[in-house]
Design a protein around this motif. Sequence first.
Motif, PDB file in Angstrom:
ATOM      1  N   LYS A 136       0.653  33.390  10.431  1.00  0.00           N
ATOM      2  CA  LYS A 136      -0.504  32.671  11.007  1.00  0.00           C
ATOM      3  C   LYS A 136      -0.072  31.894  12.244  1.00  0.00           C
ATOM      4  O   LYS A 136      -0.799  31.814  13.236  1.00  0.00           O
ATOM      5  N   ASP A 137       1.101  31.323  12.168  1.00  0.00           N
ATOM      6  CA  ASP A 137       1.641  30.575  13.286  1.00  0.00           C
ATOM      7  C   ASP A 137       1.977  31.521  14.454  1.00  0.00           C
ATOM      8  O   ASP A 137       1.803  31.170  15.631  1.00  0.00           O
ATOM      9  N   THR A 138       2.430  32.732  14.121  1.00  0.00           N
ATOM     10  CA  THR A 138       2.780  33.719  15.148  1.00  0.00           C
ATOM     11  C   THR A 138       1.562  34.018  16.021  1.00  0.00           C
ATOM     12  O   THR A 138       1.691  34.291  17.207  1.00  0.00           O
ATOM     13  N   TYR A 139       0.378  33.979  15.410  1.00  0.00           N
ATOM     14  CA  TYR A 139      -0.841  34.284  16.177  1.00  0.00           C
ATOM     15  C   TYR A 139      -1.698  33.062  16.457  1.00  0.00           C
ATOM     16  O   TYR A 139      -2.777  33.179  17.032  1.00  0.00           O
ATOM     17  N   ALA A 140      -1.228  31.909  16.004  1.00  0.00           N
ATOM     18  CA  ALA A 140      -1.891  30.638  16.292  1.00  0.00           C
ATOM     19  C   ALA A 140      -3.415  30.773  16.175  1.00  0.00           C
ATOM     20  O   ALA A 140      -3.911  31.316  15.194  1.00  0.00           O
TER      21      ALA A 140
ATOM     22  N   ARG B 170      -5.387  32.149  26.446  1.00  0.00           N
ATOM     23  CA  ARG B 170      -4.796  32.291  25.099  1.00  0.00           C
ATOM     24  C   ARG B 170      -5.589  33.239  24.218  1.00  0.00           C
ATOM     25  O   ARG B 170      -5.029  33.903  23.366  1.00  0.00           O
ATOM     26  N   ASP B 171      -6.931  33.249  24.395  1.00  0.00           N
ATOM     27  CA  ASP B 171      -7.730  34.088  23.500  1.00  0.00           C
ATOM     28  C   ASP B 171      -8.265  35.352  24.188  1.00  0.00           C
ATOM     29  O   ASP B 171      -9.090  36.064  23.632  1.00  0.00           O
ATOM     30  N   GLU B 172      -7.782  35.645  25.382  1.00  0.00           N
ATOM     31  CA  GLU B 172      -8.246  36.875  26.063  1.00  0.00           C
ATOM     32  C   GLU B 172      -7.601  38.131  25.494  1.00  0.00           C
ATOM     33  O   GLU B 172      -8.125  39.230  25.621  1.00  0.00           O
ATOM     34  N   THR B 173      -6.407  37.979  24.917  1.00  0.00           N
ATOM     35  CA  THR B 173      -5.745  39.072  24.201  1.00  0.00           C
ATOM     36  C   THR B 173      -5.197  38.460  22.908  1.00  0.00           C
ATOM     37  O   THR B 173      -5.157  37.230  22.767  1.00  0.00           O
ATOM     38  N   ALA B 174      -4.722  39.319  22.002  1.00  0.00           N
ATOM     39  CA  ALA B 174      -4.172  38.791  20.740  1.00  0.00           C
ATOM     40  C   ALA B 174      -2.904  37.970  20.958  1.00  0.00           C
ATOM     41  O   ALA B 174      -2.588  37.093  20.163  1.00  0.00           O
ATOM     42  N   PHE B 175      -2.161  38.241  22.029  1.00  0.00           N
ATOM     43  CA  PHE B 175      -0.916  37.501  22.323  1.00  0.00           C
ATOM     44  C   PHE B 175      -1.283  36.077  22.750  1.00  0.00           C
ATOM     45  O   PHE B 175      -1.829  35.878  23.835  1.00  0.00           O
ATOM     46  N   PRO B 176      -0.977  35.074  21.926  1.00  0.00           N
ATOM     47  CA  PRO B 176      -1.551  33.760  22.196  1.00  0.00           C
ATOM     48  C   PRO B 176      -0.688  32.787  23.016  1.00  0.00           C
ATOM     49  O   PRO B 176      -1.211  31.875  23.625  1.00  0.00           O
ATOM     50  N   TYR B 177       0.638  32.984  23.005  1.00  0.00           N
ATOM     51  CA  TYR B 177       1.496  31.906  23.522  1.00  0.00           C
ATOM     52  C   TYR B 177       1.694  32.040  25.031  1.00  0.00           C
ATOM     53  O   TYR B 177       2.761  32.392  25.505  1.00  0.00           O
TER      54      TYR B 177
END
Length: 460
Positions: free
Chosen positions: A425-429, A363-370
């Motif tokens: 903020k939710d979009t990027y969790a 989840r935190d390896e790239t900005a895309f979290p989901y």
Amino acid sequence: MDSNSFQALQEKVRGRVITSDQQDYDDARAVFNGMIDKRPAAILRVSQVADVIAAVNFARDTGTDLALRGGGHSAPGFGTCDGGLVVDFAGCRGVRVDPSAATARAEAGATWADFNHATGAFGLATTGGIIGSTGVAGLTLGGGIGYLARKYGLSCDNLESADVVTAEGNFVIASATENEDLFWALRGGTGNFGVVTSLEFKVHPVDVLYGGVIIYLLEHAEAVAGLYREYIATAPEEMGVFLGFHQGPPVPFLPEEYHGKPVVVLVGGWAGPHNEGERQWQPFLDVAPVAGSFLGPLPYTVLNTLFDPMYPKGLQAYWKSAFLPGMTDEVVRVAEKFGEGIPSVQTANHFYPINGAVQRVGRDETAFPYRDVNFAVDIACHWEDPAHNEANIKWVRDYYAELQPLGSGAGYVNFLDADDQPNIKDTYAGNYARLAEVKAKYDPGNLFHINQNIKPAGSK
Ligand SMILES: Cc1cc2nc3c(=O)[nH]c(=O)nc-3n(C[C@H](O)[C@H](O)[C@H](O)COP(=O)(O)OP(=O)(O)OC[C@H]3O[C@@H](n4cnc5c(N)ncnc54)[C@H](O)[C@@H]3O)c2cc1C
């Protein structure tokens, strides 16, 4: 901003500055979504990185709004603005393939049709969008979901490096070894951090798939969705297929009586031996009566342009998106309910699998979290007549209001509309705070704000 200022910009660049007094201004200001009717002070068709540096310096020093345009597909129309300067990459669409290194570098105006055409000549591809005219830049910077995602990850997972002009007008390279924080943020954080002038991707051996389209009447949605959710959870990663709700399209393999009727579709391809592909698709031909289908050997370049004729520039558009942990019975019930009234033949409600290689990245390896959800859904409504705007926007919002509570709290940034900005903020969790720090480092004045905007940390 007077015309003399843009004359001064014209003198600094090799590309063309197009202002409202020029004949092709209306053409140049138009983006994919015909609902967006913005009038920039000027559109700069950049021809090289030097032009981008000049434009960034000009916008920053004069306090001019700056919009960035790759393929121009943003549903909210972030590739344009009122009264500002648009940096348009339409004239920079080159793609250079290095087959020995298995990489390909695209200029920032390349579309996926450009990219696939270039790499396809070498029997290579990377994950890209399902429509040929979508921009490589915008799609990749937001994540990038496509047929090859289960096997090779998102488009942004295949990004090796990007050339970037920062808000200070500096040219930097972002990769795993240079400006790593920027590289992390670019892979999902959209155009918030700078102007990307080219993108280098890993490419993989992909040539002729076994795939196509199966169409069923909506009454078979439960049977088809039931099989699909079980199959796709553990399917070999060679299979890239999504489930969608549509109106029956006017295609030769669907009998005319079904054109315009609510239908369920499966679209995709098997990137492996064709006899095995035929075997993988067979259960979907048996699960319910098929209204129309074509399946067979299909070049990847063709699969990726299959729907292009249905999506000309200028359609009205309004989108929403959700991530779903599962395609439960309740989700299927809601999709069926809204599928019944699906407003136009260009409206696409797709359930894209988020699994396989996409989930092997943290989840935190790239900005895309989901990455630990299982489906990304778009409710992508397109139509021709502006008289239907109110009714069609309402259909999207009503559908989303019932789907959203069944989801993971946010949607895929590239499928959101302008009114989703409050959910950023939710979009990027869990990645939002780190993105805001990177933003503060590379764009503290928020020059790049015409996007799903991430505010610099410490700003109001
Ligand atoms: C018909 C259609 C089909 C689609 N299919 C898919 C799909 O299969 N998979 C998927 O993941 N998405 C898909 N999308 C969504 C798509 O990913 C987004 O609309 C994406 O933003 C489009 O990128 P673009 O370059 O075409 O758009 P643009 O409108 O040009 O740009 C979109 C955003 O990217 C930023 N941007 C563009 N170029 C640059 C640059 N050079 N440097 C920095 N920032 C830049 C802009 O600021 C803007 O915020 C589709 C959209 C449409 C309309």
